[in-house]
Scaffold this active site. Structure first.
Site, PDB file in Angstrom:
ATOM      1  CD  GLU A 105      -2.895  -1.286   2.241  1.00  0.00           C
ATOM      2  OE1 GLU A 105      -2.350  -1.531   3.342  1.00  0.00           O
ATOM      3  OE2 GLU A 105      -4.116  -1.168   2.114  1.00  0.00           O
ATOM      4  CD  GLU A 125      -3.473  -6.237   3.743  1.00  0.00           C
ATOM      5  OE1 GLU A 125      -3.509  -7.026   2.763  1.00  0.00           O
ATOM      6  OE2 GLU A 125      -2.825  -5.176   3.730  1.00  0.00           O
TER       7      GLU A 125
HETATM    8  N1  3HC Z   1       4.129  -7.634  11.536  1.00  0.00           N
HETATM    9  C1  3HC Z   1       4.854  -8.033  12.600  1.00  0.00           C
HETATM   10  N2  3HC Z   1       5.678  -9.097  12.587  1.00  0.00           N
HETATM   11  C2  3HC Z   1       5.759  -9.783  11.429  1.00  0.00           C
HETATM   12  C3  3HC Z   1       5.024  -9.437  10.284  1.00  0.00           C
HETATM   13  C4  3HC Z   1       4.190  -8.285  10.360  1.00  0.00           C
HETATM   14  N3  3HC Z   1       3.487  -7.845   9.320  1.00  0.00           N
HETATM   15  N4  3HC Z   1       5.302 -10.317   9.321  1.00  0.00           N
HETATM   16  C5  3HC Z   1       6.181 -11.180   9.822  1.00  0.00           C
HETATM   17  N5  3HC Z   1       6.459 -10.865  11.099  1.00  0.00           N
HETATM   18  C6  3HC Z   1       7.423 -11.518  11.994  1.00  0.00           C
HETATM   19  C7  3HC Z   1       6.996 -12.910  12.387  1.00  0.00           C
HETATM   20  O1  3HC Z   1       6.154 -12.874  13.510  1.00  0.00           O
HETATM   21  C8  3HC Z   1       8.337 -13.554  12.684  1.00  0.00           C
HETATM   22  O2  3HC Z   1       8.731 -13.104  13.963  1.00  0.00           O
HETATM   23  P1  3HC Z   1       9.699 -14.005  14.885  1.00  0.00           P
HETATM   24  O3  3HC Z   1      10.976 -14.147  14.132  1.00  0.00           O
HETATM   25  O4  3HC Z   1       9.767 -13.233  16.135  1.00  0.00           O
HETATM   26  O5  3HC Z   1       8.975 -15.329  15.028  1.00  0.00           O
HETATM   27  C9  3HC Z   1       9.261 -12.921  11.679  1.00  0.00           C
HETATM   28  O6  3HC Z   1       8.608 -11.735  11.244  1.00  0.00           O
HETATM   29  C10 3HC Z   1       9.570 -13.780  10.476  1.00  0.00           C
HETATM   30  O7  3HC Z   1       8.352 -14.247   9.947  1.00  0.00           O
HETATM   31  P2  3HC Z   1       8.275 -15.628   9.184  1.00  0.00           P
HETATM   32  O8  3HC Z   1       8.801 -16.708  10.046  1.00  0.00           O
HETATM   33  O9  3HC Z   1       6.882 -15.755   8.677  1.00  0.00           O
HETATM   34  O10 3HC Z   1       9.307 -15.379   8.007  1.00  0.00           O
HETATM   35  P3  3HC Z   1       9.225 -15.778   6.488  1.00  0.00           P
HETATM   36  O11 3HC Z   1      10.465 -15.271   5.878  1.00  0.00           O
HETATM   37  O12 3HC Z   1       8.875 -17.220   6.362  1.00  0.00           O
HETATM   38  O13 3HC Z   1       7.971 -14.956   5.884  1.00  0.00           O
HETATM   39  C11 3HC Z   1       6.579 -13.066   5.453  1.00  0.00           C
HETATM   40  C12 3HC Z   1       7.992 -13.559   5.830  1.00  0.00           C
HETATM   41  C13 3HC Z   1       6.246 -13.539   4.029  1.00  0.00           C
HETATM   42  C14 3HC Z   1       6.577 -11.563   5.494  1.00  0.00           C
HETATM   43  C15 3HC Z   1       5.553 -13.663   6.425  1.00  0.00           C
HETATM   44  O14 3HC Z   1       6.001 -13.425   7.739  1.00  0.00           O
HETATM   45  C16 3HC Z   1       4.181 -13.082   6.306  1.00  0.00           C
HETATM   46  O15 3HC Z   1       3.406 -13.543   5.499  1.00  0.00           O
HETATM   47  N6  3HC Z   1       3.890 -12.082   7.136  1.00  0.00           N
HETATM   48  C17 3HC Z   1       2.566 -11.527   7.205  1.00  0.00           C
HETATM   49  C18 3HC Z   1       2.373 -10.502   6.129  1.00  0.00           C
HETATM   50  C19 3HC Z   1       1.049  -9.849   6.288  1.00  0.00           C
HETATM   51  O16 3HC Z   1       0.050 -10.467   6.579  1.00  0.00           O
HETATM   52  N7  3HC Z   1       1.031  -8.535   6.047  1.00  0.00           N
HETATM   53  C20 3HC Z   1      -0.168  -7.763   6.184  1.00  0.00           C
HETATM   54  C21 3HC Z   1      -0.171  -7.150   7.520  1.00  0.00           C
HETATM   55  S1  3HC Z   1      -1.685  -6.351   7.853  1.00  0.00           S
HETATM   56  C22 3HC Z   1      -1.566  -4.873   7.055  1.00  0.00           C
HETATM   57  O17 3HC Z   1      -0.608  -4.601   6.410  1.00  0.00           O
HETATM   58  C23 3HC Z   1      -2.733  -3.969   7.259  1.00  0.00           C
HETATM   59  C24 3HC Z   1      -2.751  -2.844   6.310  1.00  0.00           C
HETATM   60  O18 3HC Z   1      -3.514  -3.166   5.202  1.00  0.00           O
HETATM   61  C25 3HC Z   1      -3.325  -1.607   6.953  1.00  0.00           C
END
Ligand code: 3HC
Ligand code: NAI
Length: 693
Positions: A105, A125
């Site tokens: 975004e 999301e």
């Molecule tokens: N916020 C906070 N922490 C996050 C995060 C996020 N968005 N995404 C990942 N993390 C943290 C995980 O909790 C993990 O923490 P840890 O090491 O303490 O356990 C660390 O990052 C690594 O995560 P993964 O083990 O999942 O690492 P990968 O490399 O396998 O994957 C990733 C990375 C593809 C970014 C995956 O973590 C993921 O899919 N994250 C979620 C992404 C997501 O859903 N984003 C949308 C957020 S909501 C949003 O943006 C709202 C907006 O529209 C207003």
């Protein structure tokens, strides 16, 4: 600093730096605003590049903040994006590795976007039960078109940057050094005016009404009681039907609505539960691990074959050992057939299919598996057979090899005691079908070495499994709990239900499959053997004999074409079986039970609370390290509805006092002796606390 500011000639570079994935938390947002201000105030700066340090451009909003006031503190993500979009100097997003959610975004608020190949682009999301809340639903359709954007937003699935290069999302795909390419691009566009803005683009889709209606119908049918996907469609619809600013307001209102739902809280819980499950307090992250380069599996049956496929899928050569050539040939042929079926579905190329089959070989001789780094035993569930196998493994396997057992119920400490190296023995409880199911219960024996546990946890990741650690007890976390669930399902039949009513109630709650359809799939004979072993010297444990009567009728489930239901050849659909329903009613009469009408609410409560109660014992005994680990077991291994967060989280949302009061009520009913509320549950309920803190 959570964002760094550097000057490269006439270009300011703002680098998000909030490990691990540059989540856009309060501190990072503040740092970006400060950096933007610096760049805008500096006359020497002609353009601004935003990028991310480390392994992500940005993983999006900081999910950890969602439950805290920080999420609402200014500068909000909206403020940051508005500032970028209203910049008087061109802003270029330089995207690599991961660009998701709020990260995408933010990029969409920039005037230009350049990307490295291989970057994962997503608005995920919906997987957290929300929708993109910082303009994603309004801007993505403007660059990708309605259909593609809707697909990405409703599914949350990442798409690789190179696949999107033809769209207006990207202005350039940069092979080689991304920063150099981004700087060159920035210098090139520094003086171009007017500044392009995604918000000004038009969505050209003449037939949009019909398409949106079709999407609503499809998504509604697929999402069931889970609200986020349909709201995603509504928000995207607003991108076509409303002016940009009105669409933004509408998106915001839906986001605020969804973020407060129990479903979203459950999915956020599941997100962190999955990640924390791999962490064991007394096994630090830097615990040395053993190299797993080659593997062996004992037994080429249902589980052995699937386990071997896991190794091959991860590129690890694996040898399967069997007792007889015939069994080995059969097992290897099944593996080949499974791979070929996947290939026919287009999910595997012919080359990859042969490559994976080529990594799996068979043998009848223990000497052939001796050099393997790990051996997973998947022979019959019989302590005598396991004893013979582990004694042999102890004799032949190289020192340092991990000796794992796939037992689903037996005592891993006892299995370890058959060897002179109990520190190398561990339980790796795969779920059927082992090449598909995400859960791997890792059973830590009393003497299992920390390095062996750390290696197995790392292996789970490599095999793309969710590894959850369990202590040793009969059935470990998952099967020990399911026993109580199955007992209640049996009692319900005695008291007035038929299998289809129970299954339908549980499936309406959101389970992938009700207990009787699940039993027919797994094989009723398996539970029958376990009950015979378990209850032989436990006459005090009551359970319904209906399932035994079913097995005595030879109805073992889908594999015999008949179980709780009837099945037609080549069809997995369950048809109610009159003969079974008659048997159930007759059995009630023999027990002199007056059958009664049982509500769906009672069915769901008795089954789910039975899980919760046993889960509370398991937690109290330290068999599970955390309530969230129990949730992970059920979400990834037993089809518990993801949007309910797992049994323990679900109980938290119902309120433990309500759960414990319902148990008291059922304890007064028929078969009430099965309800012995766990002291931990009673204590937490009395203190007004929850399992998940
Ligand atoms: N916020 C906070 N922490 C996050 C995060 C996020 N968005 N995404 C990942 N993390 C943290 C995980 O909790 C993990 O923490 P840890 O090491 O303490 O356990 C660390 O990052 C690594 O995560 P993964 O083990 O999942 O690492 P990968 O490399 O396998 O994957 C990733 C990375 C593809 C970014 C995956 O973590 C993921 O899919 N994250 C979620 C992404 C997501 O859903 N984003 C949308 C957020 S909501 C949003 O943006 C709202 C907006 O529209 C207003
Ligand atoms: P299975 O009966 O399909 O396969 C067992 C295989 O082991 C057979 O091919 C048999 O020939 C072979 N075998 C038996 N003794 C042997 C020996 N001494 N040496 C070499 N091979 C030998 O059994 P299944 O279902 O694969 O179960 C295996 C193990 O996995 C059991 O411990 C079971 O409890 C566990 N398990 C089973 C699950 C399931 O859904 N089937 C799920 C999770 C665990």
């Amino acid at each position: 600093m959570t964002a760094e500011y550097q000057v490269k000639g006439a270009v300011a570079v703002i680098t998000l730096n909030n490990p691990p994935v540059n989540g856009l938390g309060f501190a990072t947002r503040s740092a970006v605003v400060a950096a933007m201000q610096t760049a805008l105030n500096d006359d020497a700066i002609k353009a601004i590049v935003i990028t991310g340090a480390g392994k992500a451009f940005s993983g999006g909003a900081d999910i950890k903040e969602f439950n805290s006031p920080m999420a609402l503190m200014e500068p909000s993500l909206h403020t940051v994006i508005n500032m970028v979009e209203n910049s008087t100097k061109p802003v270029i997003a330089a995207i690599h590795t991961v660009c998701m959610g709020g990260g995408l975004e933010l990029a969409l608020g920039c005037n230009y976007r350049v990307a490295a190949p291989g970057a994962q682009i997503a608005l995920p999301e919906v997987k957290l039960g929300i929708l993109p809340g910082a303009g994603g639903t309004q801007r993505l359709p403007r660059v990708l078109g309605l259909e593609m954007a809707l697909n990405m937003i409703v599914s949350g699935t990442p798409v690789l940057s190179e696949k999107l290069v033809q769209t207006a999302l990207f202005d350039a795909l940069i092979d080689g050094d991304l920063m150099q390419g981004a700087l060159a691009f920035a210098n090139q566009v520094a003086d171009v005016r007017p500044l392009p803005k995604v918000r000004d683009l038009k969505i050209d889709y003449p037939n949009y009404e019909a398409f949106l209606q079709f999407s609503r119908n499809t998504v509604k049918a697929m999402a069931g009681p889970f609200p986020a996907p349909l709201k995603c469609v509504e928000a995207v619809a607003a991108a076509v039907t409303k002016k940009f600013d009105d669409g933004m307001k509408f998106e915001r209102s839906l986001f605020i609505e969804l973020v407060q739902t129990t479903e979203s809280k459950a999915l956020r819980h599941a997100f962190f539960a999955e990640r924390i499950a791999g962490k064991v307090p007394d096994v630090p992250a830097d615990t040395p691990t053993r190299a797993i380069v080659t593997a062996a599996v004992i037994g080429a049956g249902t589980m052995g074959g699937g386990i071997a496929m896991n190794f091959a899928n991860a590129g690890i050569p694996v040898k399967i050992l069997e007792m007889k050539q015939e069994a080995l040939d059969k097992g290897l042929a099944t593996i080949r057939k499974n791979y070929e079926n996947t290939m026919k579905k287009g999910k595997l190329t012919p080359e990859k299919c042969e490559q994976r089959i080529g990594l799996i070989s068979g043998t009848l001789a223990y000497e052939d598996i001796a050099p393997a780094d790990i051996v997973v035993e998947a022979v019959f569930e019989d302590m005598g057979v396991k004893e013979a196998v582990f004694k042999k493994l102890d004799e032949v396997m190289k020192q340092g090899a991990i000796l794992a057992s796939n037992t689903s119920t037996l005592d891993v400490d006892k299995i370890a005691s058959f060897t002179k190296r109990p520190q190398d023995v561990i339980g790796t409880h795969f779920f059927s079908p082992a090449n598909v199911m995400k859960l791997l219960e890792i059973v830590r024996g009393a003497k299992t070495g920390k390095d062996v546990l750390a290696t197995t946890l790392a292996l789970a990741k490599k095999l793309k499994k969710t590894g959850v650690v369990s202590g040793v007890c009969d059935g470990f976390i998952g099967n020990r709990m399911i026993e109580q669930y199955s007992r209640q399902a049996g009692f319900l039949l005695e008291e007035g239900c038929l299998p289809e009513q129970v299954d339908q109630a549980v499936e309406k709650f959101g389970f992938a499959m009700g207990p009787f359809r699940m039993a027919d799939l797994a094989g009723n004979d398996i539970g029958w053997h376990i009950r015979k072993r378990r209850y032989i010297d436990k006459p005090e444990v009551t359970y319904s004999k209906t399932a035994d009567l079913l097995c005595e009728m030879g109805r073992f489930g889908q594999k015999t074409g008949a179980g709780w239901y009837d099945y037609k050849a080549g069809d997995r659909k369950a048809y109610p079986a009159q003969v079974v329903n008659d048997m159930i009613v007759k059995h009630s009469a023999e027990l002199r039970v007056e059958r009664r009408k049982i509500s769906d609410q009672e069915i769901v409560e008795r089954l789910v609370y039975a899980l919760v109660n046993e889960g509370a014992y398991i937690l109290d005994e330290g068999i599970a390290m955390r309530a969230s680990d129990i949730d992970m077991v059920y979400l990834t291994g037993y089809g518990f509805p993801l949007f309910r967060g797992g049994p323990m989280f679900y109980a938290d949302t119902v309120g433990l006092l309500n759960v414990s009061m319902a148990m008291e009520k059922y304890a007064k009913g028929r078969n009430g002796s099965a309800w012995k509320p766990a002291p931990l549950l009673v204590k937490l309920a009395a203190e007004g606390k929850t399992f998940n803190g």
